[in-house]
Design a protein around this motif. Structure first.
Motif, PDB file in Angstrom:
ATOM      1  N   MET A   1       0.853  -1.181   0.000  1.00 32.56           N
ATOM      2  CA  MET A   1       0.000   0.000   0.000  1.00 32.56           C
ATOM      3  C   MET A   1       0.888   1.230   0.000  1.00 32.56           C
ATOM      4  O   MET A   1       1.845   1.313   0.781  1.00 32.56           O
ATOM      5  CB  MET A   1      -0.911   0.002   1.239  1.00 32.56           C
ATOM      6  CG  MET A   1      -1.833   1.210   1.321  1.00 32.56           C
ATOM      7  SD  MET A   1      -2.779   1.239   2.838  1.00 32.56           S
ATOM      8  CE  MET A   1      -4.004   0.020   2.464  1.00 32.56           C
ATOM      9  N   ASP A   2       0.588   2.158  -0.883  1.00 26.88           N
ATOM     10  CA  ASP A   2       1.315   3.431  -0.956  1.00 26.88           C
ATOM     11  C   ASP A   2       2.817   3.239  -1.141  1.00 26.88           C
ATOM     12  O   ASP A   2       3.622   3.965  -0.560  1.00 26.88           O
ATOM     13  CB  ASP A   2       1.039   4.288   0.285  1.00 26.88           C
ATOM     14  CG  ASP A   2      -0.437   4.646   0.434  1.00 26.88           C
ATOM     15  OD1 ASP A   2      -1.101   4.804  -0.602  1.00 26.88           O
ATOM     16  OD2 ASP A   2      -0.915   4.761   1.572  1.00 26.88           O
ATOM     17  N   GLY A   3       3.219   2.232  -1.909  1.00 22.96           N
ATOM     18  CA  GLY A   3       4.631   2.034  -2.222  1.00 22.96           C
ATOM     19  C   GLY A   3       5.425   1.314  -1.149  1.00 22.96           C
ATOM     20  O   GLY A   3       6.655   1.259  -1.224  1.00 22.96           O
ATOM     21  N   ASN A   4       4.761   0.728  -0.160  1.00 24.78           N
ATOM     22  CA  ASN A   4       5.433  -0.034   0.898  1.00 24.78           C
ATOM     23  C   ASN A   4       4.695  -1.343   1.092  1.00 24.78           C
ATOM     24  O   ASN A   4       3.470  -1.383   1.024  1.00 24.78           O
ATOM     25  CB  ASN A   4       5.444   0.750   2.210  1.00 24.78           C
ATOM     26  CG  ASN A   4       6.201   2.048   2.084  1.00 24.78           C
ATOM     27  OD1 ASN A   4       7.382   2.059   1.792  1.00 24.78           O
ATOM     28  ND2 ASN A   4       5.502   3.159   2.266  1.00 24.78           N
ATOM     29  N   GLY A   5       5.469  -2.429   1.331  1.00 28.32           N
ATOM     30  CA  GLY A   5       4.799  -3.704   1.531  1.00 28.32           C
ATOM     31  C   GLY A   5       5.743  -4.863   1.729  1.00 28.32           C
ATOM     32  O   GLY A   5       6.960  -4.692   1.887  1.00 28.32           O
ATOM     33  N   ASN A   6       5.164  -6.049   1.725  1.00 27.96           N
ATOM     34  CA  ASN A   6       5.887  -7.304   1.914  1.00 27.96           C
ATOM     35  C   ASN A   6       5.437  -8.306   0.860  1.00 27.96           C
ATOM     36  O   ASN A   6       4.286  -8.271   0.426  1.00 27.96           O
ATOM     37  CB  ASN A   6       5.597  -7.902   3.295  1.00 27.96           C
ATOM     38  CG  ASN A   6       6.203  -7.109   4.409  1.00 27.96           C
ATOM     39  OD1 ASN A   6       7.413  -7.042   4.526  1.00 27.96           O
ATOM     40  ND2 ASN A   6       5.365  -6.493   5.230  1.00 27.96           N
ATOM     41  N   ALA A   7       6.333  -9.205   0.511  1.00 26.93           N
ATOM     42  CA  ALA A   7       5.997 -10.275  -0.429  1.00 26.93           C
ATOM     43  C   ALA A   7       6.630 -11.580   0.053  1.00 26.93           C
ATOM     44  O   ALA A   7       7.769 -11.586   0.521  1.00 26.93           O
ATOM     45  CB  ALA A   7       6.514  -9.944  -1.821  1.00 26.93           C
ATOM     46  N   HIS A   8       5.863 -12.638  -0.032  1.00 29.39           N
ATOM     47  CA  HIS A   8       6.341 -14.003   0.210  1.00 29.39           C
ATOM     48  C   HIS A   8       6.000 -14.785  -1.042  1.00 29.39           C
ATOM     49  O   HIS A   8       4.823 -15.019  -1.323  1.00 29.39           O
ATOM     50  CB  HIS A   8       5.653 -14.618   1.430  1.00 29.39           C
ATOM     51  CG  HIS A   8       6.002 -13.944   2.714  1.00 29.39           C
ATOM     52  ND1 HIS A   8       7.097 -14.289   3.445  1.00 29.39           N
ATOM     53  CD2 HIS A   8       5.419 -12.910   3.357  1.00 29.39           C
ATOM     54  CE1 HIS A   8       7.164 -13.517   4.516  1.00 29.39           C
ATOM     55  NE2 HIS A   8       6.156 -12.659   4.482  1.00 29.39           N
ATOM     56  N   LEU A   9       7.018 -15.157  -1.816  1.00 30.10           N
ATOM     57  CA  LEU A   9       6.768 -15.739  -3.134  1.00 30.10           C
ATOM     58  C   LEU A   9       7.539 -17.026  -3.364  1.00 30.10           C
ATOM     59  O   LEU A   9       8.632 -17.204  -2.820  1.00 30.10           O
ATOM     60  CB  LEU A   9       7.159 -14.729  -4.226  1.00 30.10           C
ATOM     61  CG  LEU A   9       6.434 -13.394  -4.216  1.00 30.10           C
ATOM     62  CD1 LEU A   9       7.030 -12.467  -5.256  1.00 30.10           C
ATOM     63  CD2 LEU A   9       4.951 -13.583  -4.450  1.00 30.10           C
ATOM     64  N   GLU A  10       6.968 -17.886  -4.187  1.00 33.57           N
ATOM     65  CA  GLU A  10       7.636 -19.057  -4.733  1.00 33.57           C
ATOM     66  C   GLU A  10       7.694 -18.858  -6.239  1.00 33.57           C
ATOM     67  O   GLU A  10       6.658 -18.733  -6.892  1.00 33.57           O
ATOM     68  CB  GLU A  10       6.881 -20.338  -4.395  1.00 33.57           C
ATOM     69  CG  GLU A  10       6.938 -20.696  -2.941  1.00 33.57           C
ATOM     70  CD  GLU A  10       6.254 -22.023  -2.646  1.00 33.57           C
ATOM     71  OE1 GLU A  10       5.784 -22.705  -3.588  1.00 33.57           O
ATOM     72  OE2 GLU A  10       6.185 -22.377  -1.462  1.00 33.57           O
ATOM     73  N   ILE A  11       8.913 -18.828  -6.768  1.00 37.92           N
ATOM     74  CA  ILE A  11       9.134 -18.499  -8.168  1.00 37.92           C
ATOM     75  C   ILE A  11       9.776 -19.697  -8.862  1.00 37.92           C
ATOM     76  O   ILE A  11      10.917 -20.053  -8.543  1.00 37.92           O
ATOM     77  CB  ILE A  11      10.060 -17.269  -8.290  1.00 37.92           C
ATOM     78  CG1 ILE A  11       9.524 -16.116  -7.445  1.00 37.92           C
ATOM     79  CG2 ILE A  11      10.258 -16.876  -9.738  1.00 37.92           C
ATOM     80  CD1 ILE A  11      10.577 -15.104  -7.031  1.00 37.92           C
ATOM     81  N   PRO A  12       9.090 -20.347  -9.802  1.00 40.06           N
ATOM     82  CA  PRO A  12       9.718 -21.459 -10.513  1.00 40.06           C
ATOM     83  C   PRO A  12      10.888 -20.946 -11.352  1.00 40.06           C
ATOM     84  O   PRO A  12      10.820 -19.872 -11.948  1.00 40.06           O
ATOM     85  CB  PRO A  12       8.610 -21.994 -11.411  1.00 40.06           C
ATOM     86  CG  PRO A  12       7.417 -21.161 -11.192  1.00 40.06           C
ATOM     87  CD  PRO A  12       7.742 -20.065 -10.246  1.00 40.06           C
ATOM     88  N   LEU A  13      11.969 -21.709 -11.360  1.00 43.00           N
ATOM     89  CA  LEU A  13      13.163 -21.315 -12.113  1.00 43.00           C
ATOM     90  C   LEU A  13      13.774 -22.561 -12.730  1.00 43.00           C
ATOM     91  O   LEU A  13      13.962 -23.570 -12.053  1.00 43.00           O
ATOM     92  CB  LEU A  13      14.166 -20.628 -11.176  1.00 43.00           C
ATOM     93  CG  LEU A  13      15.361 -19.951 -11.818  1.00 43.00           C
ATOM     94  CD1 LEU A  13      14.915 -18.726 -12.624  1.00 43.00           C
ATOM     95  CD2 LEU A  13      16.366 -19.520 -10.765  1.00 43.00           C
ATOM     96  N   ALA A  14      14.095 -22.482 -14.011  1.00 42.28           N
ATOM     97  CA  ALA A  14      14.674 -23.626 -14.713  1.00 42.28           C
ATOM     98  C   ALA A  14      15.911 -23.196 -15.481  1.00 42.28           C
ATOM     99  O   ALA A  14      15.967 -22.103 -16.031  1.00 42.28           O
ATOM    100  CB  ALA A  14      13.652 -24.228 -15.681  1.00 42.28           C
ATOM    101  N   GLY A  15      16.901 -24.084 -15.481  1.00 45.10           N
ATOM    102  CA  GLY A  15      18.122 -23.876 -16.253  1.00 45.10           C
ATOM    103  C   GLY A  15      18.305 -25.038 -17.212  1.00 45.10           C
ATOM    104  O   GLY A  15      17.443 -25.905 -17.348  1.00 45.10           O
ATOM    105  N   SER A  16      19.475 -25.090 -17.862  1.00 41.76           N
ATOM    106  CA  SER A  16      19.718 -26.117 -18.873  1.00 41.76           C
ATOM    107  C   SER A  16      19.845 -27.521 -18.294  1.00 41.76           C
ATOM    108  O   SER A  16      19.617 -28.498 -19.001  1.00 41.76           O
ATOM    109  CB  SER A  16      20.979 -25.772 -19.675  1.00 41.76           C
ATOM    110  OG  SER A  16      22.099 -25.713 -18.804  1.00 41.76           O
TER     111      SER A  16
END
Length: 139
Positions: free
Chosen positions: A75-90
Motif C-alpha cells: 500500500m502506498d509504495g510499501n509492503g511485503n511479499a512471500h513468493l515461490e518463483i519457478p526457475l529452470a536452467g539447462s
C-alpha cells in the motif's frame, strides 16, 4: 411457442450482458495480481540469474516460470511479499523462495533460497545480511 423462444433469447442476451463484464473484471484482477507478483519477484530473479552458484547448479540460461505463487501486500509504495518463483536452467530446475520488502515503491530481497527439485537448498540472500526492517503487515 414463439413467445417461449423469444423469452429464451432475451434470457440469453441478459446473461451475456452480465457475464461478459464479469469475465473482463476477473481477467483484469488476474493480470493485476500477476503484475504485482512479477514486480516483487524481479529482484529475486535477477539475483538468481546473476549468481555463479546458481549457474553451476541448474545451468544457463535460467528462465523463471510464468506461475509465481505467494502473497504480496502493498500500500502506498510499501509492503511485503512471500513468493515461490519457478526457475529452470539447462540442467536443473526448482523454485526460488523469496521474502521481499517494498520501500518507497522499490522492491528489495530480504531473504532468498533456491530449492531444487532434487531437494538441495541454496541460500542466495541471508536475511541477516540485509537492511530489511522487521516484517510489517500493511493493510
Amino acid at each position: 411457442m414463439a413467445g417461449n423462444s423469444k423469452s429464451q433469447r432475451n434470457a440469453q442476451i441478459i446473461a451475456l450482458v452480465f457475464t461478459c463484464p464479469l469475465l473482463a473484471l476477473c481477467a483484469l484482477l488476474f493480470f493485476r495480481h500477476s503484475s504485482l507478483n512479477r514486480s516483487a519477484a524481479e529482484p529475486a530473479i535477477y539475483a538468481a540469474q546473476s549468481s555463479p552458484v546458481m549457474a553451476a547448479q541448474i545451468g544457463l540460461p535460467m528462465q523463471p516460470g510464468w506461475r509465481i505463487r505467494g502473497s504480496v501486500v502493498a500500500m502506498d509504495g510499501n509492503g511485503n511479499a512471500h513468493l515461490e518463483i519457478p526457475l529452470a536452467g539447462s540442467h536443473g530446475q526448482g523454485k526460488l523462495i523469496e521474502w521481499g520488502q517494498q520501500q518507497n515503491k522499490i522492491w528489495h530481497v530480504c531473504s532468498l533460497t533456491f530449492s531444487s527439485d532434487g531437494g538441495a537448498e541454496t541460500i542466495l540472500v541471508d536475511r541477516s545480511n540485509t537492511n530489511c526492517a522487521p516484517e510489517q503487515h500493511v493493510f
